[in-house]
Design a protein around this motif. Structure first.
Motif, mmCIF file in Angstrom:
data_model
loop_
_atom_site.group_PDB
_atom_site.id
_atom_site.type_symbol
_atom_site.label_atom_id
_atom_site.label_comp_id
_atom_site.label_asym_id
_atom_site.label_seq_id
_atom_site.Cartn_x
_atom_site.Cartn_y
_atom_site.Cartn_z
ATOM 1 N N TYR A 7 0.937 -1.361 -0.126
ATOM 2 C CA TYR A 7 -0.123 0.013 -0.123
ATOM 3 C C TYR A 7 0.892 1.086 -0.121
ATOM 4 N N LEU A 8 1.909 1.323 0.939
ATOM 5 C CA LEU A 8 3.009 2.405 0.942
ATOM 6 C C LEU A 8 4.038 2.411 -0.064
ATOM 7 N N THR A 13 10.473 -4.651 5.871
ATOM 8 C CA THR A 13 11.539 -3.974 6.847
ATOM 9 C C THR A 13 11.290 -2.616 7.225
ATOM 10 N N LYS A 14 10.976 -1.609 6.187
ATOM 11 C CA LYS A 14 10.637 -0.381 6.346
ATOM 12 C C LYS A 14 9.292 0.003 7.204
ATOM 13 N N VAL A 15 8.355 -0.925 6.869
ATOM 14 C CA VAL A 15 7.184 -0.716 7.528
ATOM 15 C C VAL A 15 7.454 -0.948 9.188
ATOM 16 N N SER A 36 -4.267 -0.589 10.397
ATOM 17 C CA SER A 36 -5.415 -0.131 9.555
ATOM 18 C C SER A 36 -5.350 0.709 8.434
ATOM 19 N N VAL A 37 -6.371 0.446 7.483
ATOM 20 C CA VAL A 37 -6.118 1.296 6.343
ATOM 21 C C VAL A 37 -6.093 2.619 6.804
ATOM 22 N N ALA A 38 -7.219 3.007 7.560
ATOM 23 C CA ALA A 38 -7.266 4.591 7.989
ATOM 24 C C ALA A 38 -5.817 4.853 8.314
ATOM 25 N N GLN A 39 -5.157 4.087 9.204
ATOM 26 C CA GLN A 39 -3.826 4.571 9.825
ATOM 27 C C GLN A 39 -3.022 4.780 8.601
ATOM 28 N N LEU A 40 -2.856 4.139 7.611
ATOM 29 C CA LEU A 40 -1.852 3.823 6.359
ATOM 30 C C LEU A 40 -2.444 5.267 5.742
#
Length: 48
Positions: A7-8, A13-15, A36-40
């Protein structure tokens, strides 16, 4: 974490680095972490 990375457009690893630094919030359920998608979406907005 793989889906969050896709998604990002970053690596798994970076996540985890973002979660550990507090830049990205996650929830632990059992032994797994969930973002959560909202947090992303909030994270993406904060990076603009």
């Amino acid at each position: 974490m793989t889906d969050a990375g896709k998604y990002l457009s970053i690596s798994r690893t970076k996540v985890y680095e973002l979660i550990n630094s507090g830049a990205l919030e996650s929830v632990t359920i059992g032994r797994s972490r969930r973002v959560s998608v909202a947090q992303l979406q909030r994270f993406l907005k904060s990076q603009s």
